[in-house]
Design a protein around this motif. Structure first.
Motif, PDB file in Angstrom:
ATOM      1  N   SER A   1       5.517   4.762 -14.946  1.00  0.00           N
ATOM      2  CA  SER A   1       6.260   5.822 -14.249  1.00  0.00           C
ATOM      3  C   SER A   1       5.629   6.157 -12.898  1.00  0.00           C
ATOM      4  CB  SER A   1       6.322   7.077 -15.121  1.00  0.00           C
ATOM      5  OG  SER A   1       5.030   7.413 -15.569  1.00  0.00           O
ATOM      6  N   SER A   2       4.390   5.731 -12.694  1.00  0.00           N
ATOM      7  CA  SER A   2       3.678   6.111 -11.471  1.00  0.00           C
ATOM      8  C   SER A   2       3.885   5.083 -10.360  1.00  0.00           C
ATOM      9  CB  SER A   2       2.181   6.245 -11.777  1.00  0.00           C
ATOM     10  OG  SER A   2       1.429   6.136 -10.592  1.00  0.00           O
ATOM     11  N   SER A   3       4.435   5.518  -9.231  1.00  0.00           N
ATOM     12  CA  SER A   3       4.622   4.596  -8.097  1.00  0.00           C
ATOM     13  C   SER A   3       3.260   4.161  -7.558  1.00  0.00           C
ATOM     14  CB  SER A   3       5.448   5.261  -6.998  1.00  0.00           C
ATOM     15  OG  SER A   3       4.809   6.440  -6.580  1.00  0.00           O
ATOM     16  N   VAL A   4       2.265   5.052  -7.653  1.00  0.00           N
ATOM     17  CA  VAL A   4       0.911   4.715  -7.175  1.00  0.00           C
ATOM     18  C   VAL A   4       0.387   3.485  -7.925  1.00  0.00           C
ATOM     19  CG1 VAL A   4      -1.491   5.502  -7.116  1.00  0.00           C
ATOM     20  CG2 VAL A   4       0.354   7.083  -6.526  1.00  0.00           C
ATOM     21  N   PHE A   5       0.475   3.519  -9.250  1.00  0.00           N
ATOM     22  CA  PHE A   5      -0.074   2.405 -10.034  1.00  0.00           C
ATOM     23  C   PHE A   5       0.778   1.148  -9.893  1.00  0.00           C
ATOM     24  CE2 PHE A   5      -1.947   5.959 -12.802  1.00  0.00           C
ATOM     25  CZ  PHE A   5      -3.073   6.006 -12.006  1.00  0.00           C
ATOM     26  N   ILE A   6       2.093   1.314  -9.778  1.00  0.00           N
ATOM     27  CA  ILE A   6       2.957   0.137  -9.606  1.00  0.00           C
ATOM     28  C   ILE A   6       2.622  -0.559  -8.273  1.00  0.00           C
ATOM     29  CG2 ILE A   6       5.354  -0.571  -9.128  1.00  0.00           C
ATOM     30  CD1 ILE A   6       4.817  -0.276 -12.117  1.00  0.00           C
ATOM     31  N   GLU A   7       2.368   0.220  -7.245  1.00  0.00           N
ATOM     32  CA  GLU A   7       1.978  -0.389  -5.958  1.00  0.00           C
ATOM     33  C   GLU A   7       0.626  -1.087  -6.090  1.00  0.00           C
ATOM     34  OE1 GLU A   7       3.840  -0.902  -3.309  1.00  0.00           O
ATOM     35  OE2 GLU A   7       5.414   0.076  -4.503  1.00  0.00           O
ATOM     36  N   GLU A   8      -0.304  -0.475  -6.808  1.00  0.00           N
ATOM     37  CA  GLU A   8      -1.610  -1.115  -7.011  1.00  0.00           C
ATOM     38  C   GLU A   8      -1.444  -2.432  -7.778  1.00  0.00           C
ATOM     39  OE1 GLU A   8      -4.504   1.558  -8.717  1.00  0.00           O
ATOM     40  OE2 GLU A   8      -4.749   2.650  -6.836  1.00  0.00           O
ATOM     41  N   LEU A   9      -0.563  -2.408  -8.772  1.00  0.00           N
ATOM     42  CA  LEU A   9      -0.315  -3.633  -9.547  1.00  0.00           C
ATOM     43  C   LEU A   9       0.230  -4.738  -8.644  1.00  0.00           C
ATOM     44  CD1 LEU A   9       0.103  -5.424 -12.028  1.00  0.00           C
ATOM     45  CD2 LEU A   9       2.223  -4.196 -12.496  1.00  0.00           C
ATOM     46  N   LYS A  10       1.171  -4.389  -7.773  1.00  0.00           N
ATOM     47  CA  LYS A  10       1.742  -5.407  -6.872  1.00  0.00           C
ATOM     48  C   LYS A  10       0.643  -6.018  -6.016  1.00  0.00           C
ATOM     49  CE  LYS A  10       6.309  -3.288  -6.383  1.00  0.00           C
ATOM     50  NZ  LYS A  10       7.123  -2.431  -5.495  1.00  0.00           N
TER      51      LYS A  10
END
Ligand code: SAH
Length: 251
Positions: free
Chosen positions: A74-83
């Motif tokens: 749900s976190s855009s912060v973590f999704i960006e880090e994953l990318k």
């Protein structure tokens, strides 16, 4: 908590976990050990990591199976880090499918997963609720590997019991969690307790370092205090609770 203070709390917690390899306790070798004992997945397995954070599990799964992994957080912060991490990991970028969304509201077809992985995240929905919501997503005989905070004993010392009763009121013993899994349409293949050492080396130590370095706002300060309390308790009472990985099969 009202919604505003809840959002504030999640924002502070997210800030605290920025830039870390893990947002919860876990260990790659331990995970690979579990994977090496799973029943063989079908060819072209359909795999998801739910509550993936910045992707410790998703990246490992993609590498292990050389297959696409749908990674939901749900976190855009973590999704960006994953990318960003997927880009850096040789040969994995095309296998990671990052999805920012609610793992309780997935609109995937019934029976569309062969392996569901979720580390340190199910408690956000409650273990039993998570199992009930996720069960229809699994194909026949599909596997779910879900880690969940669990009591290891019945005679838990008072400070640990009080803290966790407040932080996570529905935290269960392994026997209770097993009963929850059975009620939700799963059979048990195995359980594995994450060693206490992995909490320190892979999670609490880097988190403590991050707490030292980050800018402290009043909002952050209260989350830090709570986290330090959690660490003190774990140092004393890790024999009494921890993360158990439940390896389940859709029954
Ligand atoms: N699996 C990762 C992250 C664990 S922390 C790891 O082991 O490192 C728990 C994660 O669950 C956080 O990244 C948080 O953003 C996410 N999360 C919490 N509630 C969620 C929800 N309803 N849907 C999707 N992700 C959620």
């Amino acid at each position: 908590m009202n919604t505003d203070s809840q959002n504030d709390y999640v924002a502070a917690l997210t800030d605290l976990h920025r830039g870390l390899e893990r947002q919860g306790p876990g260990d790659s070798d331990f995970s690979r050990h579990i994977l090496s004992h799973l029943p063989t997945l079908p060819p072209k397995p359909r795999i998801a990591d739910l509550g993936c954070g910045s992707g410790a599990g998703a990246l490992l799964l993609a590498q292990y199976y050389q297959s696409p992994v749908m990674a939901v957080d749900s976190s855009s912060v973590f999704i960006e880090e994953l990318k960003a991490r997927a880009k850096l990991a040789a040969g994995l970028e095309h296998l990671i499918i990052p999805i920012q969304g609610d793992m309780a509201e997935l609109d995937w077809p019934v029976g569309s997963l062969d392996l569901l992985w979720s580390e340190g995240a199910a408690y956000n929905l409650g273990f039993e609720q998570a199992l009930k919501i996720w069960r229809p997503l699994l194909a026949n005989s599909a596997i779910a590997v879900i880690s969940e905070m669990s009591w290891f004993a019945d005679d838990v010392p008072e400070p640990a019991r009080t803290y966790w009763q407040n932080a996570y009121p529905t935290m269960g013993t392994e026997a209770e969690n097993l009963a929850r899994a059975r009620r939700s349409g799963f059979s048990l293949l195995s359980t594995h307790r994450l060693p206490a050492q992995a909490w320190w080396v892979n999670y609490y130590d880097p988190l403590r370092e991050r707490m030292r370095q980050m800018e402290i706002t009043p909002r952050i300060q209260s989350v830090i205090r709570e986290t330090e309390e959690e660490m003190r308790l774990f140092a004393k009472f890790s024999d009494f609770y921890g993360y158990t990985f439940y390896v389940l099969q859709a029954a």
